[in-house]
Scaffold this active site. Structure first.
Site, PDB file in Angstrom:
ATOM      1  N   ASN A 171       0.936  -1.263  -0.169  1.00 54.00           N
ATOM      2  CA  ASN A 171       0.234  -0.112   0.000  1.00 54.00           C
ATOM      3  C   ASN A 171       1.131   1.337   0.043  1.00 54.00           C
ATOM      4  OD1 ASN A 171      -1.729   2.086   0.609  1.00 54.00           O
ATOM      5  ND2 ASN A 171      -2.840   1.000   2.047  1.00 54.00           N
ATOM      6  N   ASP A 172       1.495   1.501   0.954  1.00 52.28           N
ATOM      7  CA  ASP A 172       2.180   2.878   1.312  1.00 52.28           C
ATOM      8  C   ASP A 172       3.350   2.792   0.187  1.00 52.28           C
ATOM      9  OD1 ASP A 172       0.523   3.458   3.483  1.00 52.28           O
ATOM     10  OD2 ASP A 172       1.805   2.569   4.803  1.00 52.28           O
ATOM     11  N   VAL A 173       4.088   1.718  -0.302  1.00 50.36           N
ATOM     12  CA  VAL A 173       5.073   1.794  -0.968  1.00 50.36           C
ATOM     13  C   VAL A 173       4.663   2.284  -2.560  1.00 50.36           C
ATOM     14  CG1 VAL A 173       6.672   0.340   0.121  1.00 50.36           C
ATOM     15  CG2 VAL A 173       5.132  -0.520  -1.717  1.00 50.36           C
TER      16      VAL A 173
END
Lengths: 118, 483
Positions: free
Chosen positions: B403-405
């Site tokens: 997600n965040d990457v």
């Protein structure tokens, strides 16, 4: 053998330099096994624990020495077990040349040298 | 002569051990030689432990009567500590690796601290240098022990929420200064020979208690996403503590191995922090993941769910696919199924590659290990800087459990907590499929605009179940073509 302050600083300096150089060339793919591997290396503290425990003279010292050896042995044995397990998994799809090429391609940021699939 | 011989053997073995540990670590720095590297280092360690028993020929006269008990204690400690750790290390799941490294690291710090404690209680360290180095090693070792245990508890899920109290940094500073003051007072009492305000033993316990308290307070406010950096710092710290205690015990093998790991750990920490685009002090002293203050900008678009089978078939007919795996994949134990699907795609002539973000998983490089565990050959695996330019000419990107990457707000939203972190440019591809358990946020608790983009579809479900459906759909195509 006695190691006085200055000799100790020479040893520390050279060892620190060696550590820095060794890690500098590690590909990101190995970062976890490497953290675990260096974790195993400082498990050598167990021999310091053994030395201290064998020279213990009071119950308090025996108790602390026992803890030192227990923890040091845990560090060394556990560190080896997990590092060995992780490293045993690394394998390549092709022959020896394929992954060497892949790693050269990575280190030079060159797309031209990336291995062809299949 | 008879008393000299054991010493000579120990000294010789020490040199060999120091070499084997360095050589082993050096071989661990390439995937080709790494598996033999750990074995080389292991042989060195085993030799060191066996040779240490020769110390029993040279114990002090005072310790002679206690020798039988001491030897028995040493053997029990080696068998219990080593055996238990070995057993757990062999059994533990690959996804639990970061917390295992944390706990083994804490053990090493604790051992270094315990050795220092014996020197202090036995009143064996004399002079400012000896005593100062002993206390410094004790301080670092104790902080590393308690800090690593907190890191373990956080990664294991025992401690769920980061503890954030107003003024905690001031409390930390006070505890640290107090610990240092106790340490300096111990040196002062030993040097001047004046009577201490309280018994020396109490002072030593106080010193260790405060150091461990500092380790706990230091680690509690740090969020789970930053734990890998913290473990790496404590790994370096334990190395330093071991090196310092090696000097106190006059054992060069400990000095070399400890300082080697100390330096290596510091560099590894810097590399990891750089990959997350954060400074080490930023990790330690700021409240990452505290998004309550941050106002999320309005998000355009909507979440567009699609069926797993359709996504699978689309990839079968694409010419190039990049897979971005994240921790969610490992949590669902979906790596095996994913690789099975990848093999189908490769057999159909699709160019498939894996793109790994430096902080994918819970630790740098953990995703590489998890994929290797599933049998994925490492020449299909590419790191961020080598593949990021290729996303723009890629047909389909499959984001699975990450997600965040792949959050584009790291690139353009200055208000985002992850602003500036290098990300994988998955949003630049023609089509993106995101496999996710539900509509929740990522580990860092930040909304991801990629999921709402026009070229993105969501495939909801457990990663393993979704992969099974994709495999079924693609196999179904093959069966239909054959019929």
């Amino acid at each position: 053998m006695t190691i006085d302050g200055f000799v100790a600083i020479y040893i520390f300096m050279l060892a620190a330099f060696a550590g820095w150089v060794i890690i500098g060339r590690v590909p990101a793919i190995l970062h976890t096994p490497l953290m675990s591997g260096s974790n195993f290396v400082h498990g050598v503290v167990v021999i310091g624990g053994l030395y201290a425990l064998l020279n213990a003279t009071t119950v308090l010292e025996q108790g602390i020495g026992f803890v030192a050896v227990l923890l040091g042995a845990g560090n060394a044995a556990g560190g080896y077990a997990v590092t060995d397990r992780m490293l045993a998994m690394f394998q390549t799809s092709g022959h020896q040349g394929a992954h060497v090429a892949a790693h050269e391609a990575r280190s030079h940021h060159s797309k031209a040298k990336q291995p062809k699939k299949g | 002569m008879l008393t000299m011989l054991p010493h000579l053997i120990i000294d010789t073995v020490s040199i060999v051990v120091a070499f084997l540990l360095m050589f082993g670590l050096w071989r661990m720095s390439s995937p080709v030689t790494a598996p033999s590297g750990i074995k080389v280092a292991g042989i060195g360690m085993a030799a060191a432990v066996v040779a240490s028993f020769l110390y029993l020929f040279n114990v002090s006269a005072a310790a002679k009567p206690h020798l039988p008990i001491n030897i028995a204690l040493a053997l029990i400690a080696l068998a219990v500590g080593g055996g238990l750790s070995w057993w757990v290390g062999r059994k533990v799941a690959m996804t639990a690796m970061p917390q295992m490294v944390a706990i083994y690291n804490g053990m090493g710090g604790g051992a270094a601290g315990a050795i220092a404690a014996m020197e202090l209680f036995g009143n064996r360290a004399h002079g400012i240098t000896q005593l100062g180095v002993t206390l410094l090693g004790a301080l670092i070792g104790a902080v590393s022990l308690s800090g690593s245990l907190i890191a373990w508890a956080k990664l294991q899920g025992v401690l769920k929420k980061p503890l954030r109290v107003r003024g905690l940094q001031i409390i930390n500073a006070v505890v640290m200064l107090f610990t240092l003051a106790v340490g300096l007072y111990i040196i002062f009492v030993e040097q001047s020979g004046s009577a201490p305000v309280m018994p020396m033993q109490v002072l030593i316990w106080l010193f260790f208690g405060c150091a461990m308290l500092f380790g706990i307070l230091m680690t509690l406010p740090i969020g789970g996403a930053d734990m890998p950096v913290v473990i790496s710092i404590y790994n370096a710290a334990t190395g330093l503590a071991v090196g310092l205690e090696g000097f106190v015990l006059q054992t060069p093998a400990l000095m070399i191995a400890g300082m080697l790991v100390g330096a290596a750990g510091i560099l590894l920490t810097l590399l990891m922090a750089k990959a997350m685009n954060r400074s080490v002090s930023n990790v330690l002293f700021t409240k990452f993941g505290d998004v309550s203050k941050h106002k999320q900008g309005a998000i355009k678009g909507s979440l567009k769910p699609t069926a797993a089978g359709d996504a699978g078939i689309a990839m079968r007919y694409a010419s190039s696919v990049i897979i971005v795996p994240g921790y969610g994949l490992a949590a669902a134990q979906g790596q095996q199924k994913l690789y099975e699907f990848v093999k189908l795609l490769i057999a159909a002539g699709v160019k498939v590659r894996f793109a790994i973000h430096p902080v994918a998983g819970r630790m740098p490089g953990q995703m590489d290990v998890l994929l290797a565990d599933a049998g994925v050959p490492y020449d299909l695996i590419f790191q961020l800087e080598d593949i990021n330019a290729d996303f723009a000419d890629t047909d389909i990107v499959l984001v699975i459990g990450a997600n965040d990457v792949v959050n584009p707000s790291a690139r353009d939203d200055k208000g985002s907590p992850i602003y500036g972190m290098p990300i994988l440019n998955a949003d630049k591809a023609k089509q993106v499929y995101v496999v996710k358990r539900g509509e929740g946020k990522g580990y860092a608790g930040i909304v991801n605009p990629l999921f709402y983009a026009d070229n993105c579809n969501m495939v909801y479900g457990d990663a393993q179940a979704v992969m099974a459906k994709m495999i079924e759909a693609v196999r179904g195509l093959g069966a239909a073509a054959a019929a």
